[in-house]
Design a protein around this motif. Structure first.
Motif, PDB file in Angstrom:
ATOM      1  N   ASP A 677       2.250  -3.791 -11.376  1.00 40.76           N
ATOM      2  CA  ASP A 677       2.916  -3.941  -9.865  1.00 40.76           C
ATOM      3  C   ASP A 677       1.964  -3.186  -8.873  1.00 40.76           C
ATOM      4  O   ASP A 677       0.863  -2.876  -9.357  1.00 40.76           O
ATOM      5  CB  ASP A 677       3.771  -3.530  -9.594  1.00 40.76           C
ATOM      6  N   CYS A 678       1.974  -3.461  -7.564  1.00 41.87           N
ATOM      7  CA  CYS A 678       1.270  -3.611  -6.900  1.00 41.87           C
ATOM      8  C   CYS A 678       0.572  -2.689  -6.811  1.00 41.87           C
ATOM      9  O   CYS A 678      -0.925  -2.307  -6.127  1.00 41.87           O
ATOM     10  CB  CYS A 678       1.161  -3.946  -5.189  1.00 41.87           C
ATOM     11  N   ALA A 681      -2.619  -2.949  -8.466  1.00 47.39           N
ATOM     12  CA  ALA A 681      -3.161  -4.504  -8.918  1.00 47.39           C
ATOM     13  C   ALA A 681      -5.201  -3.692  -8.049  1.00 47.39           C
ATOM     14  O   ALA A 681      -5.864  -4.837  -8.317  1.00 47.39           O
ATOM     15  CB  ALA A 681      -2.678  -4.373  -6.910  1.00 47.39           C
ATOM     16  N   THR A 719      -0.789 -10.582  -8.819  1.00 49.76           N
ATOM     17  CA  THR A 719      -1.232  -9.330  -7.377  1.00 49.76           C
ATOM     18  C   THR A 719      -1.054 -10.377  -6.519  1.00 49.76           C
ATOM     19  O   THR A 719      -1.813  -9.985  -5.262  1.00 49.76           O
ATOM     20  CB  THR A 719      -2.755  -8.020  -8.259  1.00 49.76           C
ATOM     21  N   CYS A 722       0.882  -8.291  -3.726  1.00 49.30           N
ATOM     22  CA  CYS A 722       0.598  -7.371  -2.988  1.00 49.30           C
ATOM     23  C   CYS A 722      -0.736  -8.019  -2.316  1.00 49.30           C
ATOM     24  O   CYS A 722      -0.713  -7.116  -1.132  1.00 49.30           O
ATOM     25  CB  CYS A 722      -0.482  -7.113  -3.905  1.00 49.30           C
ATOM     26  N   ASP A 725       1.078  -8.590   1.408  1.00 48.51           N
ATOM     27  CA  ASP A 725       1.631  -7.370   1.739  1.00 48.51           C
ATOM     28  C   ASP A 725       0.116  -6.933   2.784  1.00 48.51           C
ATOM     29  O   ASP A 725       0.284  -6.525   3.255  1.00 48.51           O
ATOM     30  CB  ASP A 725       1.740  -6.627   0.806  1.00 48.51           C
TER      31      ASP A 725
END
Ligand SMILES: *[C@@H]1O[C@H](CO)[C@@H](O)[C@H](O)[C@H]1NC(C)=O
Ligand SMILES: *[C@@H]1O[C@H](CO)[C@@H](O)[C@H](O)[C@H]1NC(C)=O
Ligand SMILES: *[C@@H]1O[C@H](CO)[C@@H](O)[C@H](O)[C@H]1NC(C)=O
Ligand SMILES: *[C@@H]1O[C@H](CO)[C@@H](O)[C@H](O)[C@H]1NC(C)=O
Ligand SMILES: *[C@@H]1O[C@H](CO)[C@@H](O)[C@H](O)[C@H]1NC(C)=O
Ligand SMILES: *[C@@H]1O[C@H](CO)[C@@H](O)[C@H](O)[C@H]1NC(C)=O
Length: 937
Positions: A677-678, A681, A719, A722, A725
């Motif tokens: 997950d992020c 990343a 990713t 991410c 975000d």
């Protein structure tokens, strides 16, 4: 805490300018070695990989399914020295496929399906010295194929289908050519008329197992020839016009499938012959061949293999008095007449390896000139005291792989010159006093791979004062006693089983440079769970550079912080199942030169950075098969070149960490629990994009969580979200950060304590209500709140007593906090699911943010529930002025019980007793009694 994300973003932005720091290879691994070695074996490759570094010096693509080498496949490997393509399915190699490999020295194309060699296939290989083409189906070779290879020394064309000598004449004319192997082809004739050149520099020709009908030299074409191998050829014509043509031939190998007359003719034309190999020999003729060979006075070495005879009579070697070396391997010999070697009065070497002897032949006894005796791989059970009694000149004795059970003192007592004794792979059961006499020049003693257990008493090797190398590594084990290595002052290399590490055991080994220990408990009486060892077992080994310790998984030893004291020369250390608790920070202070360290199967999840402070020279670190969850401890190892953390519990990798290792080229993170997950990343991007650090096997790393990403490859998880975000956060935070700062600083300045208190109270209330509703019992007896700096005290002093002796269930943050949960939640949870909270207070505790949060939270519970939950333990004397900023603490101290860790060890029992009482009491604060520490009050 609130500043972390921003810093992270800033770091990311800067990183964009320095992205090329690591890479991963799909189908190969760059070995960690001096030469740039690219190894791509057994990867089901169908072509030469193109996604690899082009500066490689060695490229190994053996054991794949490559069927073609195209012209451009190798074009850019300009630095290549060695190219190994063995065991593929090569059928085709394009013309000039190797033309750019201007530095290639070794080319291995063996075990493929090549049939044709075209004229330009080896174009450009001017530096090639060794070419291996064995085990192909080559039948056609273009006339000039080998012409470019003017540095070639050695070519192997064995196991092909070459039928015509004329096809390969170019090989003989290469100026540097020395060895040509044509074993097992379809040649029928070897005739100087087919060789259109004057002379060749070739020194060795192997023509074994062809269908030769003749060997004809009418001219002096091989003035330098020293070895000819003609084994396996049927009856053929031998014609050498002059006995000077083969004047330099010293070695020849033949089968006996031709007449005795031709055999004499061959020996007659090779007057310098020294080594004769006859194989296979049939029983009736063997004796005559040996007689003829031995009457040719020059022959010094005679090798006879694949004899069908089981018994050798006393006439067999009668005429061989000039022999210096007799080799009889692979012969099924069971017995020899006791006089069979009587005439071998000059024999220096006797090799009877791989026969069926059940004892040492009596015929060996008179061979007092013998220097080398090889009786390995027979079925010898017994040795007689007289067997070696006369062999006073013997330098090397090999008895490996026999059935010897007992060793007696008399066996080797006259072997005054013996240098090397190999007794490995025998079921030796008793050694007793075997090595106590004679053998004063023995330098190498091998007792490795023994099939049974035996016992060594004090000073078992004391008499072997010249011994340099001792190998006692066996399949089962050897019982050792104290002082077993006593008196071996010159020993340099030792491999042994031991049951404990004691100073006495290694005391005299001052010259030792290499030590490999295999540790186990011996005998039924030794307790296997814990064993006592000395605190500084190696303190006399000041010259030791390499130490390896392998502990049996079921065995554990007590390791003291100064276990490596004295190892000031140690460069390389490898331990397996050795440490079973976090490594003490003093451990490596004694080994400042350590550059290679491997600590595997040690079970720890945590290492403190201080452990590595004393060994700044560390270059290679292998921590495979532990339970590490973080790599933060690596901080100061700036010289690190190789890091292997295979098979650990790493889930989130902070790629910025690797920026502090400018020399890191090899990183292996395979078999970890990577989180897709992020949070990872940045690490994923680093793996993709940089070219300094190789992330070994990165392409096959798999996601272990979250569940939705299971089975996915780590490098493939998306990713992009991410990044969106991050951009969004950047925008929002940029515009609001100023405002927020203003508001926050105002609030912080004026309402700090009220806010924190209210917040904690709220959290506490929520959790407690939840817990009470579920009517839960307490999961732990106590939550221990402490600063990381005191971790060692907690783990080594407190934990063993509270958990070990007193049996409390403790909650420790490094062990019991649920990963992934916010830390505040973890703390609240810990405090409310434990009956008590023990705060270990020291200067660093007071300075830590989190710790003061823990104290607040616990005191909230105290006021909230009116229960005595807090126990204060002071690790050091803190003067009132140091406590003054912590008014909450002072207030607590006035009201609460507290304990002080006594400096004097004799008061410690009282301390633990008091702590036990504090943990037991469940009273309300007003009923509690004041506990007082005995040292001061
Ligand atoms: C290397 O490996 C990848 C993935 O395993 C594969 O798709 C690719 O074809 C391989 N490269 C070569 C040259 O075989
Ligand atoms: C290569 O040769 C081996 C036997 O030498 C054979 O089994 C294999 O099928 C051949 N491969 C190809 C692609 O022809
Ligand atoms: C080998 O060479 C012959 C001609 O010399 C050609 O006909 C044949 O196709 C070639 N075979 C291969 C496998 O290259
Ligand atoms: C043999 O080697 C020498 C140098 O060692 C060289 O001068 C000579 O030309 C070589 N002979 C042949 C036939 O290439
Ligand atoms: C023959 O062999 C000897 C010793 O091995 C060597 O010195 C000599 O040069 C060789 N003669 C030729 C012509 O190569
Ligand atoms: C061996 O050579 C000698 C001369 O050098 C010759 O007299 C003798 O007949 C030869 N023997 C054989 C068996 O060729």
């Amino acid at each position: 805490m609130s500043c972390r994300p921003l810093l992270f973003l800033l770091a990311q932005t800067f990183l964009l300018f320095d992205m090329f720091l690591s890479f991963t290879l799909n189908n190969c691994t760059m070995e960690f070695s001096e030469t740039e070695t690219l190894s791509c074996q057994q990867r089901l490759l169908q072509k030469i990989p193109d996604d690899v570094p082009l500066n490689s010096e060695v490229l190994d693509v053996s054991f794949n399914q490559i069927s073609q080498i195209k012209k451009n496949d190798l074009k850019r490997f300009l630095e290549l020295n060695v190219l190994l393509v063995t065991r593929n399915q090569l059928q085709n190699i394009d013309d000039e496929a190797f033309v750019n490999l201007k530095k290639l020295r070794i080319l291995d194309l063996s075990h493929n399906n090549l049939t044709n060699l075209t004229q330009l296939v080896f174009a450009g290989l001017h530096t090639l010295t060794s070419l291996n083409l064995e085990h192909n189906h080559i039948s056609q070779i273009a006339p000039n194929t080998f012409q470019p290879l003017f540095s070639l020394h050695r070519v192997v064309l064995s196991f092909n289908r070459i039928s015509n000598l004329a096809d390969i004449t170019a090989l003989f004319t290469l100026p540097n050519m020395q060895q040509i192997s044509l074993t097992k082809n379809l040649l029928t004739s070897f005739d100087s008329d087919d060789l259109p050149f004057n002379s060749s520099n070739v020194t060795e020709i192997s023509l074994n197992y062809n269908k030769l009908q003749n060997f004809i030299l009418k001219r002096d074409v091989f003035p330098r020839l020293s070895s000819v191998k003609l084994t396996g050829s049927q009856q053929f014509d031998w014609y050498v016009a002059s006995d000077t043509f083969l004047r330099n031939v010293t070695e020849i190998s033949l089968s006996e499938s031709f007449s005795l007359a031709s055999f004499s003719a061959i020996l007659n034309s090779t007057r310098s012959l020294q080594t004769l190999l006859l194989t296979p020999l049939d029983r009736p003729t063997a004796k005559s061949f040996v007689q003829i060979a031995c009457s040719t006075t020059s022959v010094k070495t005679l090798t006879l293999t694949f004899l069908t005879l089981r018994f050798i009579d006393h006439q067999f070697f009668q005429s061989c008095s000039q022999l210096q070396e007799l080799k009889l391997p692979f012969n099924n010999i069971e017995q020899l007449s006791s006089q069979s070697f009587n005439s071998l009065t000059q024999l220096k070497g006797l090799d009877m390896n791989l026969n069926q002897l059940s004892k040492v032949p009596v015929s060996v006894r008179p061979l007092w000139t013998l220097e080398v005796l090889d009786l390995s791989s027979n079925s010898i059970r017994e040795i007689n005291c007289l067997d070696f009694a006369n062999l006073t000149r013997l330098i090397s004795l090999n008895l490996r792989r026999n059935q010897i059970v007992h060793l007696e003192q008399c066996y080797f007592q006259n072997l005054f010159s013996l240098d090397t004794l190999d007794l490995g792979r025998n079921p030796v059961h008793t050694i007793g006093r075997t090595f106590e006499v004679g053998l004063s020049h023995l330098r190498v003693l091998l007792l490795s791979g023994n099939l049974d257990q035996f016992w060594l008493g004090p000073g078992a090797f004391r008499n072997l004062s010249s011994l340099r190398i001792l190998n006692l590594k066996s399949n089962k084990f050897i019982f050792t006693e104290y002082d077993v290595f006593e008196g071996m002052e010159k020993l340099r290399r030792l491999v042994s089983w031991v049951s404990e590490m004691s100073k006495e055991l290694f005391e005299g080994l001052r010259d030792l440079v290499f030590l490999e220990l295999h540790m186990n408990s011996f005998g039924p009486n030794t307790r296997t769970d814990q064993n006592s060892s000395d605190e500084t077992p190696f303190s006399n080994l000041q010259n030791l550079t390499q130490l390896l310790i392998f502990v049996e998984p079921t065995f554990s030893i007590k390791i003291f912080p100064d276990v490596f004291q004295g190892l000031q020369s140690l460069v390389s250390l490898k331990v397996d199942y050795f440490f079973r608790a976090p490594i003490h920070r003093r451990t490596f202070t004694h080994t400042p030169l350590l550059t290679r360290l491997s600590v595997t199967n040690s079970d720890f999840s945590f290492l403190s950075a201080e452990v590595f402070d004393p060994i700044p020279k560390l270059e290679e670190l292998d921590l495979s098969k532990n339970k590490l969850t973080t790599l933060e401890f690596l901080g100061n190892l700036r010289g690190l070149q190789m890091l292997v953390v295979h098979d650990n519990h790493l889930s989130i990798i902070n790629e910025t960490l690797f920026q502090s290792f400018p020399s890191l080229t090899y990183l292996d993170l395979s078999k970890n629990a990577l989180l897709c997950d992020c949070l990872n990343a940045g690490f994923q991007e680093w793996v993709w994009s940089s070219n300094r650090t190789q992330v070994v096997g990165g392409a096959s790393y798999q996601c272990m969580s979250p569940v939705t990403q299971l089975e996915q490859r780590f490098l493939d998880f998306d990713t992009r979200l991410c990044k969106i975000d991050i951009e969004f956060i950047l925008f929002v935070s940029c515009s609001s950060v100023t405002l927020l700062t203003l508001v926050l600083s105002f609030v912080y300045h004026f309402l700090r304590w009220q806010l924190i208190y209210a917040y904690n109270l709220f959290l506490a209330h929520v959790y407690d209500t939840k817990r009470r509703r579920r009517n839960e019992a307490h999961r732990y007896d106590a939550f221990i709140s402490y600063s990381v700096h005191d971790e060692e005290w907690v783990c080594h002093e407190m934990l063993p007593v509270l958990e070990g002796q007193q049996g409390w269930r403790l909650c420790l943050h490094h062990r019991d906090f649920q990963p992934g949960k916010p830390i505040v939640e973890n703390i609240t949870d810990a405090i409310y699911s434990s009956r008590k909270t023990v705060c270990v207070i020291s200067t660093s505790y007071l300075q830590s943010d989190w710790c003061s949060r823990e104290i607040q939270m616990a005191s909230v519970r105290l006021f909230d529930e009116h229960k005595d939950v807090l126990v204060l333990v002071f690790l050091e004397e803190l003067s009132p002025w140091r406590l003054s900023p912590y008014y909450r603490m002072r207030r607590l101290m006035k009201k609460r019980s507290y304990l002080r860790w006594p400096r004097a060890s004799q008061h410690r029992a009282v301390f633990w007793q008091n702590l036990r009482r504090a943990l037991e009491s469940d009273a309300h604060p007003d009923q509690q009694h004041r506990l007082v520490q005995s040292e001061q009050e």
